[in-house]
Enzyme design. Structure first.
Site, PDB file in Angstrom:
ATOM      1  N   TRP A  29      -6.913 -30.322 -56.465  1.00 47.28           N
ATOM      2  CA  TRP A  29      -6.193 -29.831 -57.895  1.00 47.28           C
ATOM      3  C   TRP A  29      -4.871 -30.344 -57.165  1.00 47.28           C
ATOM      4  O   TRP A  29      -3.856 -30.499 -58.698  1.00 47.28           O
ATOM      5  CB  TRP A  29      -6.395 -28.163 -57.870  1.00 47.28           C
ATOM      6  CG  TRP A  29      -7.242 -27.913 -58.586  1.00 47.28           C
ATOM      7  CD1 TRP A  29      -8.515 -26.850 -58.153  1.00 47.28           C
ATOM      8  CD2 TRP A  29      -8.339 -28.263 -59.560  1.00 47.28           C
ATOM      9  NE1 TRP A  29      -9.129 -27.230 -59.265  1.00 47.28           N
ATOM     10  CE2 TRP A  29      -9.014 -27.756 -59.864  1.00 47.28           C
ATOM     11  CE3 TRP A  29      -7.715 -29.111 -61.327  1.00 47.28           C
ATOM     12  CZ2 TRP A  29      -9.823 -27.680 -61.022  1.00 47.28           C
ATOM     13  CZ3 TRP A  29      -8.319 -29.600 -62.174  1.00 47.28           C
ATOM     14  CH2 TRP A  29      -9.530 -28.493 -62.345  1.00 47.28           C
ATOM     15  N   ASP A  44       1.349 -23.725 -57.990  1.00 47.63           N
ATOM     16  CA  ASP A  44       0.295 -23.508 -58.579  1.00 47.63           C
ATOM     17  C   ASP A  44      -0.630 -22.964 -57.974  1.00 47.63           C
ATOM     18  O   ASP A  44      -1.142 -22.632 -56.976  1.00 47.63           O
ATOM     19  CB  ASP A  44      -0.789 -24.897 -59.061  1.00 47.63           C
ATOM     20  CG  ASP A  44      -2.500 -24.396 -59.432  1.00 47.63           C
ATOM     21  OD1 ASP A  44      -2.499 -24.090 -59.686  1.00 47.63           O
ATOM     22  OD2 ASP A  44      -3.042 -25.966 -59.424  1.00 47.63           O
ATOM     23  N   LYS A 103      -9.021 -16.639 -63.569  1.00 52.64           N
ATOM     24  CA  LYS A 103      -9.176 -16.435 -61.708  1.00 52.64           C
ATOM     25  C   LYS A 103      -8.851 -14.788 -61.542  1.00 52.64           C
ATOM     26  O   LYS A 103     -10.095 -13.868 -61.275  1.00 52.64           O
ATOM     27  CB  LYS A 103      -8.615 -17.017 -61.340  1.00 52.64           C
ATOM     28  CG  LYS A 103      -8.382 -18.756 -61.634  1.00 52.64           C
ATOM     29  CD  LYS A 103      -9.716 -19.530 -61.271  1.00 52.64           C
ATOM     30  CE  LYS A 103      -9.224 -20.883 -60.964  1.00 52.64           C
ATOM     31  NZ  LYS A 103     -10.911 -22.252 -61.251  1.00 52.64           N
TER      32      LYS A 103
END
Length: 366
Positions: free
Chosen positions: A103, A172, A196
């Site tokens: 990511w 992030d 999540k």
């Protein structure tokens, strides 16, 4: 629990059962209004209260200082890859990126469209570690330093917060947000996709220091402009009202269950259950990630040998599904098995997976 589905998916992920029941109760008639939240005008007093309650609960839960703004934005974490650049990179035209997984690699690639990107860490074939900060060379003139606190695909989680002095730190936290206490004052921007630990897919939480507002690039679309979003209390355009409602319920659930410290304590117990089985299996199960940066949220492992054995992994996955344990297949880019242990996953449910792993290993060893 014998016939109950246990979802180990990396996202959209398992939601707390208490929250699902609350959603179900108010789905058709929200608190006597005669409307579902999905039908409610985003300009109505009813939705305004939902929005405000969610922001206030999050501020209290995380301990967000008064000089930070909370934004609810759309576009997911991927949208924030661009939004961060558009709102912050204009100061010097350059940014430092710490790439420790899939990511952060995508975020760095996206950033090259808007300015100069300095890749602080050497490129690697597989992401299994976080080099110590003493080996880094950060640019004091960078607009910001960017990293991903927990790499969902690779199972790498930072065991420290980088020190960047006067350069804003952007993080992030999509897959470990609200899973442990954090000192917000160490960051310029924190963002996290909801799917999540926070709620359902479709909203992204952004926490931004107020001195970083008001300086977007001229090309910044209004929908990605932190300043416009803040001025409009995250209702510049029609927000996903139902998703914000669910997220608000999750915040309250976390508060009722020990807050961030409670979530952290549970995460240590859950992840230890799985990692202990891996470490005691004499290589039958293998996790490639360095022990000091093993993720508490996403546990990747191979079966049979260090590089994995597809036949055994297929057999194990079929066994899991027969026992109603689902979404355990590893990400297509790395293969193997991945168990995601987000806040809503209980210790008892994690124990079921650990017992199955131990039984599978015992049967193959004989």
């Amino acid at each position: 629990m014998e016939n109950k589905i246990i979802n180990f998916g990396a996202g959209p992920a398992k939601l707390p059962e208490e929250v699902l029941k609350e959603v179900q109760k108010n789905l058709i008639d929200y608190e006597g209004t005669g409307l579902s939240v999905m039908e409610m005008s985003h300009r109505s007093a009813g939705y305004f209260k939902i929005n405000e309650d969610a922001m206030n609960d999050l501020r209290e839960l995380v301990g967000v200082p008064s000089n930070y703004k909370i934004l609810f934005m759309q576009g997911g974490g991927t949208g924030m890859f661009s939004a961060v650049c558009l709102n912050l990179m204009g100061r010097t035209g350059t940014a430092d990126y710490l790439v420790t997984g899939s990511w952060s690699a995508k975020a760095a690639k996206e950033a090259t469209q808007y300015g100069s990107v300095n890749l602080i860490l050497p490129k690697v074939q597989k992401y299994t570690s976080v080099p110590r900060q003493s080996t880094w060379s950060l640019d004091p003139n960078a607009s910001y330093v960017y990293y991903c606190d927990n790499e969902t695909v690779d199972g790498v989680e930072f065991d420290f917060v980088p020190e960047t002095k006067d350069v804003p730190l952007v993080c992030d936290m999509s897959s470990n947000f609200l899973s442990r206490p954090i000192d917000v004052s160490k960051f310029g921007v924190i963002f996290a996709g909801a799917q999540k630990n926070v709620g359902t897919a479709g909203i992204t939480v952004v926490i931004v220091r107020e001195d970083l507002l008001g300086k977007p690039m001229k090309i910044t679309p209004s929908i990605l402009d932190f300043t416009i979003t803040e001025k409009n209390n995250s209702i510049y355009n029609t927000p996903p009202t139902f998703i914000v409602h669910v997220m608000s319920l999750v915040f309250k659930w976390i508060k009722r269950n020990g807050g961030l410290q409670g979530m952290y304590n549970n995460s240590l117990v859950k992840s230890k259950l799985i990692y202990d089985i891996i470490d005691k299996s004499n290589g039958f199960y293998a996790c490639p990630v360095d022990k000091n940066v093993r993720s508490r949220m996403n546990v990747p492992f191979r079966i049979g040998c260090a590089s994995g054995h597809e036949d055994l992994e297929t057999e194990f996955l079929k066994l899991c599904e027969s026992k109603h344990l689902i979404q355990l297949k590893g990400h297509r880019s790395v293969g193997g098995i991945r168990a995601s242990l987000y806040n809503a996953m209980t210790i008892a449910e994690t124990q079921i997976l650990a017992d199955l792993m131990e039984s599978f290993f015992g049967n193959k060893k004989r």
